[in-house]
Design a protein around this motif. Structure first.
Motif, PDB file in Angstrom:
ATOM      1  N   VAL A  14       0.906  -1.153   0.061  1.00  0.00           N
ATOM      2  CA  VAL A  14      -0.039   0.119  -0.011  1.00  0.00           C
ATOM      3  C   VAL A  14       0.814   1.426  -0.143  1.00  0.00           C
ATOM      4  CG1 VAL A  14      -1.887   1.278   1.011  1.00  0.00           C
ATOM      5  CG2 VAL A  14      -1.858  -1.177   1.259  1.00  0.00           C
ATOM      6  N   GLY A  15       1.829   1.438   1.048  1.00  0.00           N
ATOM      7  CA  GLY A  15       2.373   2.722   1.310  1.00  0.00           C
ATOM      8  C   GLY A  15       3.295   3.028   0.098  1.00  0.00           C
ATOM      9  N   LYS A  16       4.361   2.234  -0.221  1.00  0.00           N
ATOM     10  CA  LYS A  16       5.302   2.275  -1.219  1.00  0.00           C
ATOM     11  C   LYS A  16       4.615   2.629  -2.482  1.00  0.00           C
ATOM     12  CE  LYS A  16       9.126   0.214   1.291  1.00  0.00           C
ATOM     13  NZ  LYS A  16      10.002  -0.981   1.532  1.00  0.00           N
ATOM     14  N   PRO A  17       3.601   1.881  -2.991  1.00  0.00           N
ATOM     15  CA  PRO A  17       3.157   1.879  -4.279  1.00  0.00           C
ATOM     16  C   PRO A  17       2.490   3.338  -4.226  1.00  0.00           C
ATOM     17  CG  PRO A  17       2.651  -0.368  -3.511  1.00  0.00           C
ATOM     18  CD  PRO A  17       3.379   0.225  -2.413  1.00  0.00           C
ATOM     19  N   ILE A  18       1.616   3.585  -3.182  1.00  0.00           N
ATOM     20  CA  ILE A  18       1.022   4.918  -3.113  1.00  0.00           C
ATOM     21  C   ILE A  18       1.880   5.914  -3.546  1.00  0.00           C
ATOM     22  CG2 ILE A  18      -0.070   6.808  -1.767  1.00  0.00           C
ATOM     23  CD1 ILE A  18      -1.750   4.535  -0.597  1.00  0.00           C
ATOM     24  N   ALA A  19       3.335   6.096  -2.799  1.00  0.00           N
ATOM     25  CA  ALA A  19       3.991   7.057  -3.107  1.00  0.00           C
ATOM     26  C   ALA A  19       4.694   7.270  -4.532  1.00  0.00           C
ATOM     27  CB  ALA A  19       5.388   6.750  -1.959  1.00  0.00           C
ATOM     28  N   PHE A  20       4.991   5.993  -5.235  1.00  0.00           N
ATOM     29  CA  PHE A  20       5.264   5.955  -6.541  1.00  0.00           C
ATOM     30  C   PHE A  20       4.115   6.507  -7.673  1.00  0.00           C
ATOM     31  CE2 PHE A  20       8.863   3.058  -5.181  1.00  0.00           C
ATOM     32  CZ  PHE A  20       9.859   3.613  -5.556  1.00  0.00           C
ATOM     33  N   LEU A  21       3.046   6.234  -7.284  1.00  0.00           N
ATOM     34  CA  LEU A  21       1.902   6.687  -8.058  1.00  0.00           C
ATOM     35  C   LEU A  21       1.562   8.069  -7.843  1.00  0.00           C
ATOM     36  CD1 LEU A  21      -0.704   3.600  -7.266  1.00  0.00           C
ATOM     37  CD2 LEU A  21       0.472   3.969  -9.497  1.00  0.00           C
ATOM     38  N   LEU A  22       1.831   8.715  -6.757  1.00  0.00           N
ATOM     39  CA  LEU A  22       1.778  10.005  -6.656  1.00  0.00           C
ATOM     40  C   LEU A  22       3.041  10.513  -7.245  1.00  0.00           C
ATOM     41  CD1 LEU A  22       0.538  10.167  -2.904  1.00  0.00           C
ATOM     42  CD2 LEU A  22      -0.798  10.859  -5.024  1.00  0.00           C
ATOM     43  N   MET A  23       4.147  10.229  -7.106  1.00  0.00           N
ATOM     44  CA  MET A  23       5.235  10.719  -7.640  1.00  0.00           C
ATOM     45  C   MET A  23       5.198  10.826  -9.137  1.00  0.00           C
ATOM     46  SD  MET A  23       8.685   9.947  -5.474  1.00  0.00           S
ATOM     47  CE  MET A  23       8.473   8.014  -5.246  1.00  0.00           C
ATOM     48  N   SER A  24       4.489   9.879  -9.949  1.00  0.00           N
ATOM     49  CA  SER A  24       4.289   9.696 -11.177  1.00  0.00           C
ATOM     50  C   SER A  24       3.597  10.888 -11.720  1.00  0.00           C
ATOM     51  CB  SER A  24       3.969   8.207 -11.529  1.00  0.00           C
ATOM     52  OG  SER A  24       2.551   8.376 -11.208  1.00  0.00           O
ATOM     53  N   GLU A  25       2.502  11.215 -10.713  1.00  0.00           N
ATOM     54  CA  GLU A  25       1.620  12.385 -11.228  1.00  0.00           C
ATOM     55  C   GLU A  25       1.988  13.689 -10.900  1.00  0.00           C
ATOM     56  OE1 GLU A  25      -1.262  12.109 -12.263  1.00  0.00           O
ATOM     57  OE2 GLU A  25      -1.840   9.874 -12.234  1.00  0.00           O
ATOM     58  N   GLY A  26       3.468  13.947 -10.290  1.00  0.00           N
ATOM     59  CA  GLY A  26       3.991  15.042 -10.171  1.00  0.00           C
ATOM     60  C   GLY A  26       4.106  15.533  -8.579  1.00  0.00           C
ATOM     61  N   ALA A  27       3.411  14.778  -7.754  1.00  0.00           N
ATOM     62  CA  ALA A  27       3.308  15.305  -6.343  1.00  0.00           C
ATOM     63  C   ALA A  27       4.647  15.257  -5.762  1.00  0.00           C
ATOM     64  CB  ALA A  27       2.102  14.529  -5.665  1.00  0.00           C
ATOM     65  N   THR A  28       4.762  16.012  -4.740  1.00  0.00           N
ATOM     66  CA  THR A  28       6.116  15.966  -3.641  1.00  0.00           C
ATOM     67  C   THR A  28       5.434  15.061  -2.531  1.00  0.00           C
ATOM     68  OG1 THR A  28       6.419  18.174  -4.511  1.00  0.00           O
ATOM     69  CG2 THR A  28       7.619  17.280  -2.424  1.00  0.00           C
ATOM     70  N   VAL A  29       6.078  13.781  -2.306  1.00  0.00           N
ATOM     71  CA  VAL A  29       5.710  13.117  -1.562  1.00  0.00           C
ATOM     72  C   VAL A  29       6.635  12.774  -0.202  1.00  0.00           C
ATOM     73  CG1 VAL A  29       4.832  10.690  -1.241  1.00  0.00           C
ATOM     74  CG2 VAL A  29       4.666  11.989  -3.480  1.00  0.00           C
TER      75      VAL A  29
END
Length: 322
Positions: free
Chosen positions: A184-199
């Protein structure tokens, strides 16, 4: 008003209020899945999901019931296969290999937990990537790094979908993910980074958690600790995406399901919040079935390519995936 327009109106109503209702948001996804499943069935490729349970089913029972109920409502075949707790590693790997080779099976999900003598990672790795509708095969997880989200991890994708429905611009968004699990946590971080978010990813070794969470425009929490995140830890107007599912005992002897966020105090501060139950969970099931339809399409294309134009609707019964 058309069915699609009705769905869009329902989603808008869900978002006019700060509570992100996963049942309404998930419905929009399910309507598209139902249409695509019917199209695949019409050409001889009916999606079929196999749910594997090893040992005691009680822990996974609510998830299995939800998956089966939604699948059957969308016209998707759902089959549960239960194996004894003493099933050996070799027997389970053989069972998964047989499902991989069965062209009538388009998706496989392994319910957690599994007995301690089995490795969930090994079992998940044994599922063919084209049938990995959970999105938990190492290749599926790894693809996130390359921004390939053909069949991403269901819960993580669902959680990010919930954030997108707020209308917040993800590019440059300050996001804190509390919990760094592999599923959950790690994939969410990668998904958000791919959208341009600062995580920022926080976990049990993070010092001054509140300092991080108070700066975030959106907070994801998935650690399995009821009430961990309180309203005092949230920036006013931030989105709170609660992925935790915990059962707590009440003074009167009854019990209830709650998330990792203290809903009442967070509700007063947050701009958007997901309830538990009824938040990320329903969207996760919708993403699972969307992955199943995607898997069926991939397998259909694979067989059609293998048969080089000589494909007929009955062909899936003859050739396994290698």
């Amino acid at each position: 008003m058309t069915e699609t327009a009705t769905s869009g109106a329902n989603v808008k109503r869900a978002l006019d209020h700060k509570v992100l209702d996963g049942r309404i948001i998930g419905q929009e996804i399910r309507e598209a899945v139902a249409r695509e499943a019917a199209e695949l069935t019409a050409v001889g490729w009916p999606p079929r999901l196999i749910s594997i349970v090893v040992g005691d089913t009680d822990a996974a029972l609510i998830y299995i019931r939800n998956q089966q109920r939604v699948a059957e409502k969308l016209g998707i075949a759902f089959e549960q296969r239960v194996y004894p707790a003493e099933t050996t590693r070799e027997e389970m790997l053989a069972a998964i290999a047989a499902l991989n080779a069965d062209p009538r099976v388009t998706g496989i999900i392994i319910q957690r937990p599994v007995p301690s003598h089995l490795s969930i990672k090994e079992l998940q790795s044994a599922v063919h990537p084209m049938k990995d509708v959970e999105g938990m095969h190492p290749s599926s997880i790894g693809n996130i790094v390359y921004n390939d989200l053909v069949m991403g991890p269901c819960t993580s994708v669902a959680a990010v979908e919930m954030l997108k429905y707020t209308g917040l611009r993800l590019e440059g968004l300050e996001v804190v993910v509390i919990g760094h699990s592999e599923i959950v946590g790690k994939p969410i971080a990668f998904l958000l980074m791919s959208e341009g978010a600062t995580v920022t990813v926080c976990h049990h070794m993070t010092r001054n958690l509140q300092v991080h969470s108070r700066q975030a425009d959106a907070v994801f929490v998935a650690v399995g600790k009821p009430g961990l995140v309180t309203g005092a830890m949230i920036k006013p107007g931030a989105a709170v995406i609660d992925i935790g599912i915990n059962q707590i005992d009440l003074p009167d002897g009854s019990s209830k399901v709650v998330g990792d966020a203290d809903y009442e105090s967070c509700y007063e501060v947050a701009g958007w919040i997901t309830p538990v139950p009824g938040g990320v969970g329903p969207v996760t099931v919708s993403i699972l079935l969307r992955n199943l339809v995607t898997a069926a399409k991939l397998q259909k294309a694979h067989y059609e390519s293998a048969f080089q134009g000589g494909f007929a609707p009955c062909a899936p019964a003859a050739a396994p995936i290698h």
